[in-house]
Design an enzyme around this catalytic site. Sequence first.
Site, PDB file in Angstrom:
ATOM      1  CG  HIS A   1     -34.959  31.634 -29.831  1.00 41.90           C
ATOM      2  ND1 HIS A   1     -33.601  31.610 -29.996  1.00 41.90           N
ATOM      3  CD2 HIS A   1     -35.479  32.080 -31.011  1.00 41.90           C
ATOM      4  CE1 HIS A   1     -33.301  32.019 -31.228  1.00 41.90           C
ATOM      5  NE2 HIS A   1     -34.417  32.304 -31.858  1.00 41.90           N
TER       6      HIS A   1
ATOM      7  CG  HIS B   1     -34.536  37.055 -32.306  1.00 37.49           C
ATOM      8  ND1 HIS B   1     -33.667  37.120 -33.372  1.00 37.49           N
ATOM      9  CD2 HIS B   1     -34.908  35.748 -32.213  1.00 37.49           C
ATOM     10  CE1 HIS B   1     -33.530  35.910 -33.902  1.00 37.49           C
ATOM     11  NE2 HIS B   1     -34.264  35.048 -33.207  1.00 37.49           N
TER      12      HIS B   1
ATOM     13  CD  GLU C   1     -32.173  32.671 -35.088  1.00 39.69           C
ATOM     14  OE1 GLU C   1     -31.766  32.508 -33.928  1.00 39.69           O
ATOM     15  OE2 GLU C   1     -33.347  32.995 -35.365  1.00 39.69           O
TER      16      GLU C   1
ATOM     17  CB  SER D   1     -31.850  32.162 -26.484  1.00 38.37           C
ATOM     18  OG  SER D   1     -31.763  31.467 -27.720  1.00 38.37           O
TER      19      SER D   1
HETATM   20  N1  HBI Z   1     -41.653  32.005 -37.765  1.00 40.91           N
HETATM   21  N2  HBI Z   1     -42.294  32.566 -35.624  1.00 40.91           N
HETATM   22  C1  HBI Z   1     -41.321  32.421 -36.540  1.00 40.91           C
HETATM   23  N3  HBI Z   1     -40.032  32.678 -36.203  1.00 40.91           N
HETATM   24  C2  HBI Z   1     -39.027  32.552 -37.098  1.00 40.91           C
HETATM   25  O1  HBI Z   1     -37.868  32.807 -36.765  1.00 40.91           O
HETATM   26  C3  HBI Z   1     -39.339  32.121 -38.409  1.00 40.91           C
HETATM   27  C4  HBI Z   1     -40.679  31.852 -38.709  1.00 40.91           C
HETATM   28  N4  HBI Z   1     -41.026  31.444 -39.947  1.00 40.91           N
HETATM   29  C5  HBI Z   1     -40.061  31.316 -40.987  1.00 40.91           C
HETATM   30  C6  HBI Z   1     -38.674  31.596 -40.600  1.00 40.91           C
HETATM   31  N5  HBI Z   1     -38.364  31.963 -39.394  1.00 40.91           N
HETATM   32  C7  HBI Z   1     -37.611  31.445 -41.660  1.00 40.91           C
HETATM   33  O2  HBI Z   1     -38.201  31.631 -42.896  1.00 40.91           O
HETATM   34  C8  HBI Z   1     -36.456  32.431 -41.618  1.00 40.91           C
HETATM   35  O3  HBI Z   1     -35.630  32.139 -40.570  1.00 40.91           O
HETATM   36  C9  HBI Z   1     -35.637  32.393 -42.875  1.00 40.91           C
HETATM   37 FE    FE Z   2     -34.523  33.025 -33.763  1.00 42.08          FE
END
Ligand code: HBI
Ligand code: FE
Length: 286
Positions: free
Chosen positions: A135, A140, A181, A200
């Site tokens: 993903h 991304h 997203e 994804s």
């Molecule tokens: N951590 N690894 C990871 N990937 C994310 O997309 C992610 C995260 N921590 C917090 C978070 N997303 C959310 O706070 C945000 O999507 C708003």
């Molecule tokens: Fe994501």
Amino acid sequence: MRIEEFVSNSGPKLRGDYSRARADFTVDQDPSAYTAEEQGLWRRLYARQMKILPGRAAPDYLRHLAALDAGDAIPDLEAVSRRLRRATGWELAAVPGLIPDLAFFALLAERRFPVTVWLRKPEEFDYIVEPDIFHDFFGHVPLLFEPAYADYMQAYGRGGLKAARLDALAMLARLYWYTVEFGLVRTADGLRIFGAGILSSGGEVAYALESPKPRRLAFDLERILRTEYRIDRFQDTYFVIESFARLVEDTAPDFTPIYERLRALPPIAPHAVMDGDRPVQAAAKM
Ligand code: HBI
Ligand code: FE
């Protein structure tokens, strides 16, 4: 938040290995550590998406994805970072899995995109709740090579740090959800997908563009900041941007007064219809 604190608060839900994480939650990826089974699973995930994305994914996304040439093996994040730095000044930061909101925003604000190092299990081929490397990378990374999109992501990171201070994270997270997203973009040839959660996904690609069920509404910042979302099913509502440059422009103003105003209004349910909604015609597939 400290690593030990995050891990013990999140408990058994976290599936990554946080024991070697640095204070900023990054780790080193060992690209040689993936098993032959994992490499095979990556190739199958990649091949499945490539059957359905042409003509549906945003052209910029498809171009950058092709240049990455990542269909044969799980990518070496350091090697991709070297190219990404030259293209847009971004780099990839390997992480053990989900990280705390503030750590996530801090990385984005520094133009570092967190990519989870582990790959899902074969039984999760069709659906996984947490982000894995498929993903994070497939969904991304290609658009981080696109300058306007790259700027949007950094602005989002800065906005996240600010929203945390203003106690507005629930609102701002909806913007990430409905753009990064699950966003759609209008092109001369019809609607296309740019949201990583759709790109994804095996099932949501065709659904997002072709199903008569979901609503597809023109991007509206305040509408999005109020709109709740579900993480465990296909979306009820998608929002359609005009371009990445317009998205950057439309989200450039200071959100502080917007948060203040919206705080007084009730949230909007994922499937709700509102006065002022501007539906976008789903274009016929060519
Ligand atoms: N951590 N690894 C990871 N990937 C994310 O997309 C992610 C995260 N921590 C917090 C978070 N997303 C959310 O706070 C945000 O999507 C708003
Ligand atoms: Fe994501």
